[in-house]
Design a protein around this motif. Structure first.
Motif, PDB file in Angstrom:
ATOM      1  N   GLY A 196       8.580 111.144  99.013  1.00 56.78           N
ATOM      2  CA  GLY A 196       9.402 112.295  98.649  1.00 56.78           C
ATOM      3  C   GLY A 196      10.773 112.249  99.309  1.00 56.78           C
ATOM      4  O   GLY A 196      11.782 112.579  98.689  1.00 56.78           O
ATOM      5  N   ASN A 197      10.800 111.828 100.566  1.00 61.71           N
ATOM      6  CA  ASN A 197      12.086 111.681 101.258  1.00 61.71           C
ATOM      7  C   ASN A 197      12.962 110.649 100.562  1.00 61.71           C
ATOM      8  O   ASN A 197      14.152 110.880 100.334  1.00 61.71           O
ATOM      9  CB  ASN A 197      11.872 111.273 102.714  1.00 61.71           C
ATOM     10  N   LEU A 198      12.363 109.501 100.245  1.00 56.96           N
ATOM     11  CA  LEU A 198      13.133 108.442  99.578  1.00 56.96           C
ATOM     12  C   LEU A 198      13.612 108.883  98.204  1.00 56.96           C
ATOM     13  O   LEU A 198      14.733 108.554  97.793  1.00 56.96           O
ATOM     14  CB  LEU A 198      12.287 107.172  99.460  1.00 56.96           C
ATOM     15  N   ALA A 199      12.790 109.637  97.487  1.00 56.52           N
ATOM     16  CA  ALA A 199      13.179 110.101  96.157  1.00 56.52           C
ATOM     17  C   ALA A 199      14.343 111.084  96.221  1.00 56.52           C
ATOM     18  O   ALA A 199      15.106 111.204  95.267  1.00 56.52           O
ATOM     19  CB  ALA A 199      11.984 110.748  95.459  1.00 56.52           C
ATOM     20  N   ASN A 200      14.475 111.776  97.344  1.00 56.98           N
ATOM     21  CA  ASN A 200      15.542 112.768  97.486  1.00 56.98           C
ATOM     22  C   ASN A 200      16.663 112.310  98.405  1.00 56.98           C
ATOM     23  O   ASN A 200      17.385 113.127  98.965  1.00 56.98           O
ATOM     24  CB  ASN A 200      14.942 114.077  98.011  1.00 56.98           C
ATOM     25  N   ALA A 201      16.825 111.008  98.546  1.00 59.00           N
ATOM     26  CA  ALA A 201      17.846 110.469  99.446  1.00 59.00           C
ATOM     27  C   ALA A 201      19.258 110.889  99.045  1.00 59.00           C
ATOM     28  O   ALA A 201      20.140 110.976  99.892  1.00 59.00           O
ATOM     29  CB  ALA A 201      17.744 108.950  99.513  1.00 59.00           C
ATOM     30  N   VAL A 204      14.619 114.686 112.679  1.00 54.81           N
ATOM     31  CA  VAL A 204      15.924 114.871 113.312  1.00 54.81           C
ATOM     32  C   VAL A 204      16.836 113.751 112.818  1.00 54.81           C
ATOM     33  O   VAL A 204      16.519 112.570 112.978  1.00 54.81           O
ATOM     34  CB  VAL A 204      15.798 114.826 114.850  1.00 54.81           C
ATOM     35  N   PRO A 205      17.963 114.104 112.185  1.00 51.07           N
ATOM     36  CA  PRO A 205      18.831 113.058 111.630  1.00 51.07           C
ATOM     37  C   PRO A 205      19.516 112.249 112.730  1.00 51.07           C
ATOM     38  O   PRO A 205      19.909 112.787 113.759  1.00 51.07           O
ATOM     39  CB  PRO A 205      19.847 113.840 110.805  1.00 51.07           C
ATOM     40  N   THR A 206      19.637 110.947 112.486  1.00 50.64           N
ATOM     41  CA  THR A 206      20.345 110.087 113.441  1.00 50.64           C
ATOM     42  C   THR A 206      21.849 110.105 113.180  1.00 50.64           C
ATOM     43  O   THR A 206      22.630 109.930 114.102  1.00 50.64           O
ATOM     44  CB  THR A 206      19.836 108.636 113.348  1.00 50.64           C
ATOM     45  N   GLN A 207      22.222 110.319 111.914  1.00 49.31           N
ATOM     46  CA  GLN A 207      23.639 110.435 111.552  1.00 49.31           C
ATOM     47  C   GLN A 207      23.789 111.633 110.634  1.00 49.31           C
ATOM     48  O   GLN A 207      23.103 111.725 109.612  1.00 49.31           O
ATOM     49  CB  GLN A 207      24.117 109.196 110.812  1.00 49.31           C
ATOM     50  N   PRO A 208      24.682 112.548 110.951  1.00 51.08           N
ATOM     51  CA  PRO A 208      24.903 113.679 110.062  1.00 51.08           C
ATOM     52  C   PRO A 208      25.596 113.230 108.775  1.00 51.08           C
ATOM     53  O   PRO A 208      26.365 112.280 108.777  1.00 51.08           O
ATOM     54  CB  PRO A 208      25.800 114.620 110.872  1.00 51.08           C
ATOM     55  N   ASN A 263      22.237 116.330 103.734  1.00 54.71           N
ATOM     56  CA  ASN A 263      21.008 115.566 103.528  1.00 54.71           C
ATOM     57  C   ASN A 263      20.680 114.818 104.813  1.00 54.71           C
ATOM     58  O   ASN A 263      21.540 114.177 105.402  1.00 54.71           O
ATOM     59  CB  ASN A 263      21.194 114.586 102.364  1.00 54.71           C
ATOM     60  N   THR A 264      19.418 114.898 105.257  1.00 55.09           N
ATOM     61  CA  THR A 264      19.030 114.254 106.511  1.00 55.09           C
ATOM     62  C   THR A 264      18.201 112.989 106.303  1.00 55.09           C
ATOM     63  O   THR A 264      17.614 112.480 107.247  1.00 55.09           O
ATOM     64  CB  THR A 264      18.234 115.228 107.399  1.00 55.09           C
ATOM     65  N   VAL A 265      18.157 112.471 105.075  1.00 59.92           N
ATOM     66  CA  VAL A 265      17.377 111.266 104.793  1.00 59.92           C
ATOM     67  C   VAL A 265      18.195 110.032 105.154  1.00 59.92           C
ATOM     68  O   VAL A 265      19.303 109.850 104.678  1.00 59.92           O
ATOM     69  CB  VAL A 265      16.971 111.200 103.300  1.00 59.92           C
ATOM     70  N   ASP A 266      17.631 109.189 106.017  1.00 58.27           N
ATOM     71  CA  ASP A 266      18.200 107.877 106.325  1.00 58.27           C
ATOM     72  C   ASP A 266      17.329 106.868 105.581  1.00 58.27           C
ATOM     73  O   ASP A 266      16.199 106.605 105.976  1.00 58.27           O
ATOM     74  CB  ASP A 266      18.168 107.628 107.832  1.00 58.27           C
ATOM     75  N   ALA A 267      17.846 106.326 104.478  1.00 59.40           N
ATOM     76  CA  ALA A 267      17.042 105.482 103.591  1.00 59.40           C
ATOM     77  C   ALA A 267      16.424 104.287 104.314  1.00 59.40           C
ATOM     78  O   ALA A 267      15.259 103.955 104.074  1.00 59.40           O
ATOM     79  CB  ALA A 267      17.881 105.008 102.412  1.00 59.40           C
ATOM     80  N   GLN A 268      17.163 103.667 105.217  1.00 63.16           N
ATOM     81  CA  GLN A 268      16.622 102.514 105.935  1.00 63.16           C
ATOM     82  C   GLN A 268      15.479 102.915 106.853  1.00 63.16           C
ATOM     83  O   GLN A 268      14.464 102.232 106.941  1.00 63.16           O
ATOM     84  CB  GLN A 268      17.712 101.809 106.722  1.00 63.16           C
ATOM     85  N   GLN A 269      15.641 104.031 107.541  1.00 65.03           N
ATOM     86  CA  GLN A 269      14.574 104.514 108.423  1.00 65.03           C
ATOM     87  C   GLN A 269      13.343 104.901 107.598  1.00 65.03           C
ATOM     88  O   GLN A 269      12.211 104.610 107.988  1.00 65.03           O
ATOM     89  CB  GLN A 269      15.064 105.708 109.237  1.00 65.03           C
ATOM     90  N   GLU A 270      13.561 105.537 106.462  1.00 70.05           N
ATOM     91  CA  GLU A 270      12.441 105.939 105.607  1.00 70.05           C
ATOM     92  C   GLU A 270      11.698 104.722 105.060  1.00 70.05           C
ATOM     93  O   GLU A 270      10.470 104.696 105.012  1.00 70.05           O
ATOM     94  CB  GLU A 270      12.927 106.811 104.451  1.00 70.05           C
ATOM     95  N   GLN A 271      12.457 103.695 104.646  1.00 69.87           N
ATOM     96  CA  GLN A 271      11.819 102.483 104.130  1.00 69.87           C
ATOM     97  C   GLN A 271      11.024 101.774 105.212  1.00 69.87           C
ATOM     98  O   GLN A 271       9.914 101.292 104.964  1.00 69.87           O
ATOM     99  CB  GLN A 271      12.872 101.542 103.544  1.00 69.87           C
ATOM    100  N   ALA A 272      11.550 101.726 106.424  1.00 67.29           N
ATOM    101  CA  ALA A 272      10.825 101.100 107.531  1.00 67.29           C
ATOM    102  C   ALA A 272       9.565 101.897 107.865  1.00 67.29           C
ATOM    103  O   ALA A 272       8.493 101.316 108.090  1.00 67.29           O
ATOM    104  CB  ALA A 272      11.726 100.988 108.758  1.00 67.29           C
TER     105      ALA A 272
END
Length: 132
Positions: free
Chosen positions: A28-33, A82-86, A91-100
């Motif tokens: 769901g996070n990745l879908a809403n990146a 908690v977002p690493t980069q605003p 949006n607080t999704v970090d696609a690379q972090q979510e994929q990992a």
């Protein structure tokens, strides 16, 4: 002597459900990146452990009262990440972090599934006496 399925497979039956839920949340996070204002969520393992601690076999103990506050944590096992980069759109999704996290979660799921499969094979061997 009869054993319940939960005792037979240990914590892995509950772990499979938790890994599956985390897969759905991460997907769901990745879908809403790219969705403005979307807040990424993840499974709160402290809350999940606290919920599992309600079982008499897994009771948590504290040397002093109030040291471990599990009541508030057990209310919901999902937490906002908690977002690493605003980002400018909120949006607080970090696609690379979510994929990992998604890949690591898949490894955990497969490990629990492999353990259960091995237990079933062992039981089948015990029942059939190695015939078949």
């Amino acid at each position: 002597m009869s054993q319940s399925i939960d005792n037979l497979f240990g914590m892995h039956t509950g772990a499979l459900a938790l890994w599956q839920r985390r897969t759905e949340v991460l997907a769901g996070n990745l879908a809403n990146a790219d969705t403005p204002g979307y807040l990424a969520r993840d499974v709160d393992f402290r809350a999940a452990l606290a919920a599992a601690g309600d079982d008499a076999r897994l009771r948590l103990s504290a040397p002093t009262p109030g040291q471990i506050d599990t009541a508030a944590q057990a209310a919901d096992t999902l937490a906002y990440r908690v977002p690493t980069q605003p980002s400018m759109d909120g949006n607080t999704v970090d696609a690379q972090q979510e994929q990992a996290s998604f890949a690591a979660n898949g490894v955990h799921y497969q490990a629990s599934l492999a353990f259960i499969t091995a237990q079933v094979r062992m039981l089948r061997t015990a029942i059939t006496g190695g015939q078949g």
